[in-house]
Scaffold this motif. Structure first.
Motif, PDB file in Angstrom:
ATOM      1  N   MET A   1       0.846  -1.192   0.000  1.00  0.00           N
ATOM      2  CA  MET A   1       0.000   0.000   0.000  1.00  0.00           C
ATOM      3  C   MET A   1       0.885   1.246   0.000  1.00  0.00           C
ATOM      4  N   THR A   2       0.901   1.955  -1.127  1.00  0.00           N
ATOM      5  CA  THR A   2       1.717   3.166  -1.216  1.00  0.00           C
ATOM      6  C   THR A   2       1.017   4.320  -0.503  1.00  0.00           C
ATOM      7  N   GLU A   3       1.798   5.352  -0.199  1.00  0.00           N
ATOM      8  CA  GLU A   3       1.228   6.534   0.450  1.00  0.00           C
ATOM      9  C   GLU A   3       0.161   7.176  -0.436  1.00  0.00           C
ATOM     10  N   ARG A   4       0.368   7.097  -1.745  1.00  0.00           N
ATOM     11  CA  ARG A   4      -0.604   7.701  -2.665  1.00  0.00           C
ATOM     12  C   ARG A   4      -1.937   6.959  -2.601  1.00  0.00           C
ATOM     13  N   ARG A   5      -1.877   5.644  -2.550  1.00  0.00           N
ATOM     14  CA  ARG A   5      -3.126   4.876  -2.458  1.00  0.00           C
ATOM     15  C   ARG A   5      -3.790   5.082  -1.098  1.00  0.00           C
ATOM     16  N   LYS A   6      -2.990   5.177  -0.062  1.00  0.00           N
ATOM     17  CA  LYS A   6      -3.550   5.459   1.263  1.00  0.00           C
ATOM     18  C   LYS A   6      -4.302   6.789   1.245  1.00  0.00           C
ATOM     19  N   ALA A   7      -3.748   7.775   0.551  1.00  0.00           N
ATOM     20  CA  ALA A   7      -4.399   9.077   0.472  1.00  0.00           C
ATOM     21  C   ALA A   7      -5.743   8.972  -0.241  1.00  0.00           C
ATOM     22  N   VAL A   8      -5.809   8.122  -1.266  1.00  0.00           N
ATOM     23  CA  VAL A   8      -7.071   7.916  -1.980  1.00  0.00           C
ATOM     24  C   VAL A   8      -8.098   7.279  -1.059  1.00  0.00           C
ATOM     25  N   LEU A   9      -7.699   6.261  -0.308  1.00  0.00           N
ATOM     26  CA  LEU A   9      -8.630   5.577   0.590  1.00  0.00           C
ATOM     27  C   LEU A   9      -9.058   6.487   1.736  1.00  0.00           C
ATOM     28  N   ASP A  10      -8.155   7.327   2.197  1.00  0.00           N
ATOM     29  CA  ASP A  10      -8.536   8.316   3.212  1.00  0.00           C
ATOM     30  C   ASP A  10      -9.568   9.293   2.643  1.00  0.00           C
ATOM     31  N   ALA A  11      -9.430   9.611   1.362  1.00  0.00           N
ATOM     32  CA  ALA A  11     -10.405  10.497   0.711  1.00  0.00           C
ATOM     33  C   ALA A  11     -11.769   9.813   0.635  1.00  0.00           C
ATOM     34  N   VAL A  12     -11.792   8.508   0.366  1.00  0.00           N
ATOM     35  CA  VAL A  12     -13.049   7.747   0.349  1.00  0.00           C
ATOM     36  C   VAL A  12     -13.717   7.830   1.716  1.00  0.00           C
ATOM     37  N   LEU A  13     -12.950   7.580   2.764  1.00  0.00           N
ATOM     38  CA  LEU A  13     -13.504   7.608   4.116  1.00  0.00           C
ATOM     39  C   LEU A  13     -14.028   8.988   4.474  1.00  0.00           C
ATOM     40  N   ALA A  14     -13.302  10.022   4.079  1.00  0.00           N
ATOM     41  CA  ALA A  14     -13.741  11.395   4.366  1.00  0.00           C
ATOM     42  C   ALA A  14     -15.061  11.696   3.666  1.00  0.00           C
ATOM     43  N   LEU A  15     -15.201  11.265   2.426  1.00  0.00           N
ATOM     44  CA  LEU A  15     -16.446  11.486   1.689  1.00  0.00           C
ATOM     45  C   LEU A  15     -17.608  10.741   2.341  1.00  0.00           C
ATOM     46  N   LEU A  16     -17.355   9.514   2.784  1.00  0.00           N
ATOM     47  CA  LEU A  16     -18.412   8.744   3.433  1.00  0.00           C
ATOM     48  C   LEU A  16     -18.896   9.427   4.706  1.00  0.00           C
ATOM     49  N   VAL A  17     -17.963   9.954   5.490  1.00  0.00           N
ATOM     50  CA  VAL A  17     -18.319  10.627   6.737  1.00  0.00           C
ATOM     51  C   VAL A  17     -19.094  11.912   6.459  1.00  0.00           C
ATOM     52  N   GLU A  18     -18.621  12.679   5.482  1.00  0.00           N
ATOM     53  CA  GLU A  18     -19.199  13.998   5.230  1.00  0.00           C
ATOM     54  C   GLU A  18     -20.518  13.943   4.461  1.00  0.00           C
ATOM     55  N   LYS A  19     -20.608  13.045   3.464  1.00  0.00           N
ATOM     56  CA  LYS A  19     -21.746  13.113   2.545  1.00  0.00           C
ATOM     57  C   LYS A  19     -22.503  11.808   2.358  1.00  0.00           C
ATOM     58  N   GLY A  20     -21.993  10.715   2.899  1.00  0.00           N
ATOM     59  CA  GLY A  20     -22.703   9.446   2.771  1.00  0.00           C
ATOM     60  C   GLY A  20     -22.377   8.720   1.482  1.00  0.00           C
ATOM     61  N   ALA A  21     -22.981   7.547   1.324  1.00  0.00           N
ATOM     62  CA  ALA A  21     -22.667   6.672   0.198  1.00  0.00           C
ATOM     63  C   ALA A  21     -23.087   7.246  -1.147  1.00  0.00           C
ATOM     64  N   ALA A  22     -24.162   8.045  -1.149  1.00  0.00           N
ATOM     65  CA  ALA A  22     -24.663   8.577  -2.412  1.00  0.00           C
ATOM     66  C   ALA A  22     -23.616   9.452  -3.114  1.00  0.00           C
ATOM     67  N   ALA A  23     -22.758  10.082  -2.303  1.00  0.00           N
ATOM     68  CA  ALA A  23     -21.748  10.981  -2.873  1.00  0.00           C
ATOM     69  C   ALA A  23     -20.489  10.241  -3.302  1.00  0.00           C
ATOM     70  N   LEU A  24     -20.441   8.925  -3.044  1.00  0.00           N
ATOM     71  CA  LEU A  24     -19.223   8.176  -3.338  1.00  0.00           C
ATOM     72  C   LEU A  24     -19.229   7.698  -4.785  1.00  0.00           C
ATOM     73  N   THR A  25     -18.716   8.536  -5.651  1.00  0.00           N
ATOM     74  CA  THR A  25     -18.543   8.184  -7.061  1.00  0.00           C
ATOM     75  C   THR A  25     -17.057   8.274  -7.392  1.00  0.00           C
ATOM     76  N   MET A  26     -16.676   7.640  -8.463  1.00  0.00           N
ATOM     77  CA  MET A  26     -15.275   7.694  -8.868  1.00  0.00           C
ATOM     78  C   MET A  26     -14.856   9.134  -9.162  1.00  0.00           C
ATOM     79  N   THR A  27     -15.781   9.911  -9.709  1.00  0.00           N
ATOM     80  CA  THR A  27     -15.492  11.321  -9.999  1.00  0.00           C
ATOM     81  C   THR A  27     -15.241  12.100  -8.718  1.00  0.00           C
ATOM     82  N   ALA A  28     -16.097  11.901  -7.715  1.00  0.00           N
ATOM     83  CA  ALA A  28     -15.950  12.613  -6.452  1.00  0.00           C
ATOM     84  C   ALA A  28     -14.658  12.230  -5.741  1.00  0.00           C
TER      85      ALA A  28
END
Length: 202
Positions: free
Chosen positions: A1-28
């Motif tokens: 797991m590279t730091e870059r991929r970790k940053a992407v997964l952290d971004a996924v978690l942040a989106l889930l917390v802030e906006k829920g599953a509906a906002a989780l798109t590849m674009t977002a």
């Protein structure tokens, strides 16, 4: 797991917390993580692959500690059990884990299996070698590793996770987590210890 991929997964978690599953798109996710959608598809294939990697990233924080299987004693076993318990309590008490589990429950048909396979079941498989090594060393006595793990898992979690998921503002600071981890370990050793082990032994 590279730091870059970790940053992407952290971004996924942040989106889930802030906006829920509906906002989780590849674009977002690409926008939040400052990367291209092409990179996301290359790394994770699709949205389910991205969620799978995210769950694995969360679950990877729960470990049974480091120990020498050839020199496993009561102290090392206790330390490893408490490390697992503390790690799991920290994960389930985090805002990201609560958000992820709420989404998995709400979308159980599609996401439930991902969270189970890469969360609870994967954690169990990481824990069972410790239990098997402790049995071989004469420290634990059990017939079925899965049943022994489920007992320990229940002693650690009690009703904490469901209360968190239902919105109760539980305070799980480091002192509370350490105390709960120690209590669960004492209770587990009282149930499965092959010899009498005083609380706090080791």
């Amino acid at each position: 797991m590279t730091e870059r991929r970790k940053a992407v997964l952290d971004a996924v978690l942040a989106l889930l917390v802030e906006k829920g599953a509906a906002a989780l798109t590849m674009t977002a996710v690409a926008r939040r993580a400052s990367c291209s959608k092409e990179t996301l598809y290359k790394w994770f294939q699709d949205r389910d692959g991205l969620l799978t990697a995210t769950v694995r990233w969360q679950a990877s924080q729960v470990r049974a500690g480091a120990y020498d299987r050839h020199h496993l004693d009561v102290g090392a076993l206790r330390e490893s059990l408490e490390a697992f318990a503390g790690g799991w309590l920290r994960v389930i008490a985090s805002r990201t884990s609560i958000a992820l589990n709420r989404i998995a429950i709400a979308q159980a048909e599609t996401l439930g299996g991902i969270v189970l396979a890469n969360g609870r079941f994967a954690i169990g498989e990481r824990m069972k070698p410790l239990l098997a090594d402790a049995r071989e060393a004469g420290l634990l006595a059990f017939e079925d590793a899965e049943q022994a793990f489920r007992t320990f898992f229940g002693l650690v979690g009690r009703d904490v996770q469901i209360r968190l998921l239902l919105g109760e503002p539980l305070v799980l600071d480091e002192a509370a987590i350490a105390g709960d981890a120690r209590r669960a370990t004492d209770q587990f050793l009282a149930l499965y210890g092959a010899a009498k082990m005083p609380a706090g032994a080791g």
